[in-house]
Write a protein that holds these residues in place. Structure first.
Motif, short mmCIF file in Angstrom:
data_model
loop_
_atom_site.label_atom_id
_atom_site.label_comp_id
_atom_site.label_asym_id
_atom_site.label_seq_id
_atom_site.Cartn_x
_atom_site.Cartn_y
_atom_site.Cartn_z
N GLY A 133 0.72 -1.20 0.00
CA GLY A 133 -0.15 -0.08 -0.10
C GLY A 133 0.84 1.45 0.07
O GLY A 133 2.05 1.22 -0.53
N THR A 134 0.26 2.41 0.23
CA THR A 134 0.82 3.56 0.25
C THR A 134 0.38 4.44 1.51
O THR A 134 -0.55 4.11 1.96
CB THR A 134 0.59 4.57 -1.05
OG1 THR A 134 -0.87 4.54 -1.10
CG2 THR A 134 0.86 3.86 -2.36
N PRO A 135 1.24 5.65 1.76
CA PRO A 135 0.74 6.22 2.93
C PRO A 135 -0.46 7.05 2.82
O PRO A 135 -0.59 7.54 1.62
CB PRO A 135 2.11 7.32 3.29
CG PRO A 135 3.21 6.51 2.77
CD PRO A 135 2.65 5.72 1.39
N PRO A 136 -1.29 7.41 3.60
CA PRO A 136 -2.56 8.17 3.45
C PRO A 136 -2.02 9.65 3.45
O PRO A 136 -0.90 10.12 3.85
CB PRO A 136 -3.13 8.14 4.82
CG PRO A 136 -2.19 7.62 5.75
CD PRO A 136 -1.11 7.00 5.32
N THR A 137 -2.61 10.57 2.80
CA THR A 137 -2.76 11.95 2.64
C THR A 137 -3.13 12.63 3.85
O THR A 137 -3.92 11.95 4.50
CB THR A 137 -3.35 12.41 1.37
OG1 THR A 137 -4.78 12.46 1.52
CG2 THR A 137 -2.80 11.80 0.30
#
Length: 338
Positions: A279-283
């Motif tokens: 996954g990717t870090p949240p904004t």
């Protein structure tokens, strides 16, 4: 290790930073607390967007006050610095607290020489003649290892290589012998040899000048080499903190497990592929209401929909719902912990 009985050089309590956007106000930093002691080397680590740089810029008053709201408390040598007028902060920035930006090319004025900019910094904070400031600037350029400092003094930023520009920015930051030096990813975009030289320079400067250093980075290998204490940040919060020995020997947060697993091994069989965090870090606009790392965590369970208990003020701890026994079991089994 930080000594809670001694006054801190910099102490931050419950820092909260939010920004005005077209979609309303979003919170980028939430409930961040930490302290930096005299002469310490502290690393703040995490992926891009975790809030490392914004936290320090906000404390120094380097965010736009028209769009940024900063709450909480920050004390430098016992005196509050959050909310100070810019004129008062300018007496601290550059003199007692110095900042090394991530990109030395854009941090320096392209129409003035390296030496002119260092001299301006010195004369802004010290009552000193132009000739004496020039001698000091040349000494600093020599101290940070620039070859032929007299010639470098008269060069423009674009006439220096990336590593030489980084050294020049470090020289400028050290020009007033600051008590606290904040280095924002100073080895980014540098080759491995120059990275090692810059890190060795930072360690030598702490040893020679006694400055405390805060290193903002995403490179856990660098952290293992230089840091006394470590703060791991994710989604605008500190998710783990402790001494470097504690964090690397017995990491407690699943995010820290992933960061450490991404370090290439120096011995043993070469892995086909390094582990990565899914996954990717949240904004800032879509950080989950509970644990910010929950959507990417392989150990998520129902409690993760609510905020974990706050980190202890001192000692090693993690912002996580997993109990101590479960963390120890998972950390001991890399194939399930990562």
């Amino acid at each position: 290790m930080a000594n809670p009985d001694q006054p801190a050089l910099l102490e931050v309590e419950q820092l909260k930073v939010s920004f005005a956007t077209d979609r309303g106000r979003v919170t980028a930093i939430n409930d961040v607390s930490f302290r930096i002691d005299e002469g310490e080397f502290v690393a703040i680590v995490g992926e891009s967007g975790s809030g490392k740089t914004v936290s320090l810029l906000s404390i120094l008053g380097l965010t736009d006050p028209r769009t940024t709201s900063v709450e909480g408390a920050a004390h430098f040598r016992g005196k509050p610095i959050l909310g100070l007028k810019d004129s008062a902060l300018r007496k601290i920035r550059g003199k007692e607290i110095a900042f090394i930006p991530q990109d030395p090319l854009t941090a320096m004025t392209p129409v003035h020489t390296i030496g002119w900019q260092i001299v301006e910094q010195i004369r802004t904070h010290q009552s000193i003649s132009a000739a004496a400031a020039r001698r000091r600037a040349v000494e600093l350029l020599d101290e940070v290892g620039l070859p032929n400092p007299e010639a470098a003094f008269g060069r423009y930023p674009h006439q220096l290589s990336g590593g030489m520009r980084q050294r020049a920015v470090i020289a400028m930051a050290l020009s007033c012998n600051p008590a606290l030096l904040i280095a924002d990813e100073p080895t980014t975009a540098l080759d491995v040899t120059v990275q090692a030289q810059v890190l060795e320079l930072l360690k030598r400067l702490r040893r020679d000048h006694g400055s405390a250093i805060v290193l903002i980075t995403h490179d856990m290998g660098v952290v293992a080499e230089v840091a006394d204490r470590v703060m791991v940040m994710y989604a605008g919060r500190v998710v783990e903190r402790g001494t470097a020995r504690e964090v690397f020997a017995a990491p407690q947060h699943p995010y820290t497990w992933g960061l450490i697993a991404s370090i290439p091994p120096v011995d043993g069989p070469r892995p086909h592929r390094l582990p990565s965090i899914a996954g990717t870090p949240p904004t800032p606009a879509n950080i989950p209401a509970g644990c910010g790392f929950a959507p990417r965590c392989p150990h998520r369970f129902a409690a993760c929909d609510s905020l974990p208990p706050r980190l202890p003020r001192d000692g090693h701890g993690a912002f996580c719902h997993l109990d101590e026994a479960t963390r120890a079991r998972l950390a001991a089994a890399p194939e399930t912990a990562r």
